[in-house]
Design a protein around this motif. Structure first.
Motif, mmCIF file in Angstrom:
data_model
loop_
_atom_site.group_PDB
_atom_site.id
_atom_site.type_symbol
_atom_site.label_atom_id
_atom_site.label_comp_id
_atom_site.label_asym_id
_atom_site.label_seq_id
_atom_site.Cartn_x
_atom_site.Cartn_y
_atom_site.Cartn_z
ATOM 1 N N LEU A 1 0.819 -1.211 0.000
ATOM 2 C CA LEU A 1 0.000 0.000 0.000
ATOM 3 C C LEU A 1 0.855 1.263 0.000
ATOM 4 C CD1 LEU A 1 -2.893 -0.955 2.441
ATOM 5 C CD2 LEU A 1 -2.948 -0.846 -0.056
ATOM 6 N N ASP A 2 2.090 1.139 0.480
ATOM 7 C CA ASP A 2 3.000 2.291 0.472
ATOM 8 C C ASP A 2 4.437 1.787 0.482
ATOM 9 O OD1 ASP A 2 4.337 4.649 0.639
ATOM 10 O OD2 ASP A 2 3.407 5.339 2.502
ATOM 11 N N LEU A 3 5.004 1.653 -0.706
ATOM 12 C CA LEU A 3 6.357 1.108 -0.834
ATOM 13 C C LEU A 3 7.421 2.050 -0.284
ATOM 14 C CD1 LEU A 3 6.012 -0.387 -4.434
ATOM 15 C CD2 LEU A 3 5.988 -1.645 -2.282
ATOM 16 N N ASN A 4 7.026 3.287 0.027
ATOM 17 C CA ASN A 4 7.974 4.249 0.596
ATOM 18 C C ASN A 4 8.015 4.204 2.119
ATOM 19 O OD1 ASN A 4 8.618 5.367 -1.987
ATOM 20 N ND2 ASN A 4 6.681 6.491 -1.936
ATOM 21 N N ASN A 5 7.141 3.392 2.714
ATOM 22 C CA ASN A 5 7.060 3.318 4.168
ATOM 23 C C ASN A 5 8.105 2.328 4.693
ATOM 24 O OD1 ASN A 5 6.191 2.339 6.842
ATOM 25 N ND2 ASN A 5 4.393 3.633 6.496
ATOM 26 N N ALA A 6 9.145 2.858 5.337
ATOM 27 C CA ALA A 6 10.260 2.030 5.801
ATOM 28 C C ALA A 6 9.829 1.052 6.892
ATOM 29 C CB ALA A 6 11.388 2.922 6.311
ATOM 30 N N GLU A 7 8.876 1.471 7.719
ATOM 31 C CA GLU A 7 8.412 0.604 8.807
ATOM 32 C C GLU A 7 7.723 -0.645 8.253
ATOM 33 O OE1 GLU A 7 5.351 0.891 12.597
ATOM 34 O OE2 GLU A 7 6.236 2.741 11.807
ATOM 35 N N ASN A 8 6.868 -0.448 7.234
ATOM 36 C CA ASN A 8 6.190 -1.588 6.604
ATOM 37 C C ASN A 8 7.191 -2.501 5.903
ATOM 38 O OD1 ASN A 8 3.723 -0.635 7.455
ATOM 39 N ND2 ASN A 8 3.205 0.339 5.507
ATOM 40 N N GLN A 9 8.165 -1.903 5.216
ATOM 41 C CA GLN A 9 9.198 -2.689 4.546
ATOM 42 C C GLN A 9 10.005 -3.488 5.567
ATOM 43 O OE1 GLN A 9 9.841 -3.006 1.083
ATOM 44 N NE2 GLN A 9 11.107 -4.676 1.857
ATOM 45 N N GLY A 10 10.270 -2.864 6.707
ATOM 46 C CA GLY A 10 11.018 -3.544 7.764
ATOM 47 C C GLY A 10 10.283 -4.767 8.284
ATOM 48 N N ARG A 11 8.963 -4.637 8.487
ATOM 49 C CA ARG A 11 8.173 -5.789 8.949
ATOM 50 C C ARG A 11 8.200 -6.907 7.913
ATOM 51 N NH1 ARG A 11 4.980 -2.260 11.816
ATOM 52 N NH2 ARG A 11 3.886 -1.583 9.947
ATOM 53 N N TYR A 12 8.090 -6.518 6.641
ATOM 54 C CA TYR A 12 8.121 -7.520 5.568
ATOM 55 C C TYR A 12 9.465 -8.257 5.557
ATOM 56 C CZ TYR A 12 8.048 -9.556 0.898
ATOM 57 O OH TYR A 12 8.105 -10.433 -0.147
ATOM 58 N N ASP A 13 10.552 -7.525 5.697
ATOM 59 C CA ASP A 13 11.886 -8.142 5.712
ATOM 60 C C ASP A 13 12.041 -9.067 6.917
ATOM 61 O OD1 ASP A 13 12.538 -6.768 3.421
ATOM 62 O OD2 ASP A 13 13.613 -5.162 4.464
ATOM 63 N N ARG A 14 11.514 -8.636 8.052
ATOM 64 C CA ARG A 14 11.618 -9.453 9.271
ATOM 65 C C ARG A 14 10.895 -10.791 9.109
ATOM 66 N NH1 ARG A 14 9.017 -6.196 13.797
ATOM 67 N NH2 ARG A 14 9.470 -8.065 15.043
ATOM 68 N N VAL A 15 9.672 -10.742 8.566
ATOM 69 C CA VAL A 15 8.910 -11.987 8.441
ATOM 70 C C VAL A 15 9.494 -12.872 7.335
ATOM 71 C CG1 VAL A 15 7.094 -11.263 6.806
ATOM 72 C CG2 VAL A 15 6.567 -12.910 8.587
ATOM 73 N N SER A 16 10.082 -12.268 6.306
ATOM 74 C CA SER A 16 10.740 -13.060 5.258
ATOM 75 C C SER A 16 11.935 -13.812 5.836
ATOM 76 C CB SER A 16 11.194 -12.154 4.110
ATOM 77 O OG SER A 16 10.085 -11.561 3.475
ATOM 78 N N ASN A 17 12.718 -13.125 6.651
ATOM 79 C CA ASN A 17 13.868 -13.772 7.295
ATOM 80 C C ASN A 17 13.419 -14.862 8.261
ATOM 81 O OD1 ASN A 17 15.689 -12.121 5.967
ATOM 82 N ND2 ASN A 17 15.705 -10.570 7.584
ATOM 83 N N LEU A 18 12.327 -14.584 8.978
ATOM 84 C CA LEU A 18 11.796 -15.579 9.908
ATOM 85 C C LEU A 18 11.332 -16.824 9.153
ATOM 86 C CD1 LEU A 18 11.002 -16.330 12.812
ATOM 87 C CD2 LEU A 18 8.815 -15.161 12.435
ATOM 88 N N GLY A 19 10.713 -16.610 7.996
ATOM 89 C CA GLY A 19 10.273 -17.738 7.173
ATOM 90 C C GLY A 19 11.434 -18.618 6.747
ATOM 91 N N SER A 20 12.563 -18.000 6.404
ATOM 92 C CA SER A 20 13.759 -18.766 6.022
ATOM 93 C C SER A 20 14.264 -19.601 7.190
ATOM 94 C CB SER A 20 14.856 -17.811 5.545
ATOM 95 O OG SER A 20 14.442 -17.117 4.395
ATOM 96 N N LYS A 21 14.237 -19.017 8.380
ATOM 97 C CA LYS A 21 14.698 -19.745 9.576
ATOM 98 C C LYS A 21 13.790 -20.936 9.884
ATOM 99 C CE LYS A 21 16.857 -15.746 11.837
ATOM 100 N NZ LYS A 21 16.764 -14.796 12.976
ATOM 101 N N ILE A 22 12.479 -20.720 9.752
ATOM 102 C CA ILE A 22 11.529 -21.812 10.000
ATOM 103 C C ILE A 22 11.718 -22.913 8.956
ATOM 104 C CG2 ILE A 22 9.079 -22.446 10.008
ATOM 105 C CD1 ILE A 22 9.996 -20.967 12.532
ATOM 106 N N GLY A 23 11.959 -22.508 7.713
ATOM 107 C CA GLY A 23 12.200 -23.488 6.654
ATOM 108 C C GLY A 23 13.401 -24.361 6.963
ATOM 109 N N ALA A 24 14.459 -23.742 7.465
ATOM 110 C CA ALA A 24 15.665 -24.495 7.817
ATOM 111 C C ALA A 24 15.408 -25.398 9.024
ATOM 112 C CB ALA A 24 16.806 -23.528 8.111
ATOM 113 N N ALA A 25 14.693 -24.868 10.025
ATOM 114 C CA ALA A 25 14.439 -25.636 11.251
ATOM 115 C C ALA A 25 13.550 -26.847 10.997
ATOM 116 C CB ALA A 25 13.799 -24.729 12.301
ATOM 117 N N SER A 26 12.639 -26.731 10.022
ATOM 118 C CA SER A 26 11.688 -27.820 9.749
ATOM 119 C C SER A 26 12.129 -28.719 8.600
ATOM 120 C CB SER A 26 10.311 -27.231 9.426
ATOM 121 O OG SER A 26 10.377 -26.415 8.264
ATOM 122 N N SER A 27 13.301 -28.461 8.040
ATOM 123 C CA SER A 27 13.731 -29.179 6.830
ATOM 124 C C SER A 27 13.988 -30.663 7.060
ATOM 125 C CB SER A 27 14.994 -28.528 6.255
ATOM 126 O OG SER A 27 16.067 -28.635 7.179
#
Length: 605
Positions: free
Chosen positions: A88-114
């Motif tokens: 909804l707002d690609l210029n919003n750093a806070e929203n981008q930060g949340r997206y990056d955090r959950v993307s990184n978390l997803g990678s960690k879960i993928g590794a932990a459950s592999s």
């Protein structure tokens, strides 16, 4: 609504609330999002408690699968909230930060459950099914377990799988390099536009130019577009061949007979589906040849060239479509799908599932968010009052309803669907919309323009994608047989195939033979055929719905509800479409002939 009086795009606050997403359907507050994020973060360490214990007791296996589900559900909701907010707002750093955090978390879960699938595969099959018999809660996973076991012969030892994972980034180099070249480094020439102004060619300008009524301009852009691809043919052939060889490596390492077999096996699609598409289309070029001849006649050309294939034949028709009016059009056009479907559409319309207008910083384009278990799907639009917006709306609502019905009717393990069927619901909606608009067109010119739109759709989505699929199969097989693919060989193969599809009216320019250098889908490993099969399946379903009524509607709704509870080929069969049969392919062929008949009749009036 597209712009304010000063010419600027509106902000979020300028848009009526009912035309925006309600992301609070996912999380009422950011604090609740953070609470779930912390829960999933803590869950990463808990996977270790199940490691090495899955084969001991049925309770252990069930507890692990159930825990993985809980993590997956929360993770998908975290991701959905973060991705929608970001878009909804690609210029919003806070929203981008949340997206990056959950993307990184997803990678960690993928590794932990592999470890789960490799460990599952170490359990003897007899013992695994004994677990399922003894633990009634495991029965829900039966199809999922069958699918895991199906690929056992192509699953390597843990050490070998680790090596394959390490090789992944290396194997991706040809595709990544092509992407960087095609999207960033390539330098296109400048040409004169329709008004005599110098413009630099781009991918977007090329697409728009091919619809221009100025033939000299189309030709200039066409030839200019191919110039850098032709100049770098040796670099591009190295990428092209490197990509094929990376897939050959994967197929051989996993003991598949071919790259095509390996690719289709991921969704358990029989090779005969692919062969049926290519063979049936090869037997039915007549409508495309007829369309080429008719285009040449309408345009009054001595020769038909590739840069003439998409030009607008009826440019005088211009009509604006308001969003509110378009909602009513959709409800009327999709009436053949029955009351239940229309009520579900209204649910989406009335409850802020759709973000309609372009605003500052909003992501461009359109999409439906897909299945996120426990939450309805969302649709992003950027409305400009054009006819294309109405078709995009119908298309994305097809995806949206598919995701909605799947999530509503399937347990978490099957609350998703394969790419093989992903475009069926969306293109069925488009087909019904086009039929409705043609039937209700007020003028002859409007009807002609709509018929042309559908003919162009069949040309691009059905015939062109099948041509790409046939070419991809050919070049992979030649490489697997040890034949060298030089630029000259690749150009010769593509030129002959292009001429075969379009027929004797088409002059195949040298530039067109270099199409293999610029199509990103050739790096996707037997992906493109699914555009054509989905299109064909949707046409066959629409024919059945209009002919049979409620029985076909019920099958269609069951298709939307099925998710991945069956293999995609079987989901379609249950809906009434057998993609191993020529019938759905011929439905498109017949539709194109009907449209050409209508076009010729109107032109003769």
């Amino acid at each position: 609504m597209q712009a304010q009086s000063n010419g600027e795009l509106p902000t979020r606050n300028d848009i009526p609330k009912e035309l925006t997403w309600n992301v609070e359907d996912i999380y009422k507050t950011l604090k609740l999002w953070e609470n779930d994020f912390k829960w999933v973060e803590d869950a990463e360490k808990k996977y270790a408690e199940f490691k090495g214990k899955l084969s001991v007791l049925p309770d252990n296996l069930y507890s692990c699968l159930k825990f993985d589900e809980e993590v997956g559900i929360k993770l998908s909701q975290l991701y959905l909230y973060a991705s929608l907010s970001r878009d909804l707002d690609l210029n919003n750093a806070e929203n981008q930060g949340r997206y990056d955090r959950v993307s990184n978390l997803g990678s960690k879960i993928g590794a932990a459950s592999s470890f789960i699938i490799p460990e599952l595969l170490t359990i003897p099959e007899e013992k695994l099914w004994d677990f399922v018999d003894k633990k009634v809660e495991l029965k829900i996973y039966k199809h999922q377990l069958e699918d895991i076991l199906r690929t056992k012969a192509h699953t390597l030892t843990p050490k070998e799988e680790e090596l394959m994972a390490l090789a992944g980034p290396v194997r991706g180099v040809p595709s990544n390099v092509f992407g960087m070249f095609n999207n960033a480094d390539i330098q296109f020439p400048t040409v004169k536009d329709e008004k005599g102004n110098e413009i630099k060619i781009s991918h977007g300008r090329y697409g728009a130019a091919m619809f221009s009524t100025d033939r000299d301009y189309r030709k200039r852009v066409y030839k200019g577009m191919y110039k850098p691809f032709m100049e770098y043919k040796n670099t591009l052939v190295a990428m092209f061949n490197g990509n094929i060889k990376s897939y050959i490596f994967n197929a051989k390492a996993r003991d598949y007979k071919s790259t095509r077999t390996a690719s289709l096996d991921a969704n358990n699609i029989p090779l005969e589906v692919y062969d049926n598409l290519v063979n049936t289309v090869n037997e039915n070029f007549a409508p495309l040849h007829r369309w080429a001849k008719l285009k040449k006649k309408i345009l009054k050309l001595k020769e038909l060239h590739p840069y003439d294939t998409y030009v607008t034949l009826f440019p005088a028709v211009k009509k604006e479509y308001d969003y509110e009016v378009s909602k009513e059009i959709l409800l009327k056009a999709l009436k053949p799908l029955g009351e239940d479907y229309l009520n579900s559409l209204q649910l989406a319309f009335n409850n802020r599932w759709i973000d309609v207008h372009e605003t500052k910083g909003k992501r461009s384009g359109a999409y439906s968010s897909g299945v996120s278990y426990g939450v309805h799907p969302y649709v992003l639009l950027n409305w400009t009052d054009q006819l294309n917006d109405v078709f995009t709306f119908a298309h994305e609502m097809g995806h949206n309803m598919h995701s909605y019905y799947t999530e509503k009717n399937q347990p978490y393990p099957y609350a998703n669907y394969s790419i093989f069927v992903a475009e069926v619901a969306s293109t069925a909606n488009e087909a019904l919309l086009l039929d409705y608009l043609i039937a209700n067109a007020k003028t002859k010119e409007e009807k002609l323009a709509l018929i042309e739109k559908q003919l162009t759709g069949i040309t691009t989505t059905f015939y062109r994608q099948t041509r790409f699929a046939e070419y991809e199969q050919l070049v992979h097989e030649k490489t697997e047989n040890g034949e060298a693919l030089t630029p000259e060989v690749l150009c010769d193969l593509y030129g002959k195939m292009y001429g075969k599809y379009w027929g004797p009216e088409m002059i195949v320019d040298e530039e067109e033979t270099y199409t293999w250098t610029r199509v990103p889908h050739f790096y996707y490993n037997f992906y493109v055929y699914q555009y054509a099969t989905s299109y064909a399946a949707s046409q066959e379903l629409v024919v059945q719905i209009k002919k049979e009524g409620q029985p076909a509607i019920d099958r269609f709704l069951n298709f939307l509800k099925a998710g991945s509870s069956q293999y995609p080929i079987d989901v379609l069969k249950t809906a009434g479409v057998d993609m191993t049969s020529p019938k759905p392919i011929l439905a498109v062929v017949n539709k194109m002939n009907e449209l050409l008949d209508q076009l010729e009749e109107l032109l003769a009036e």
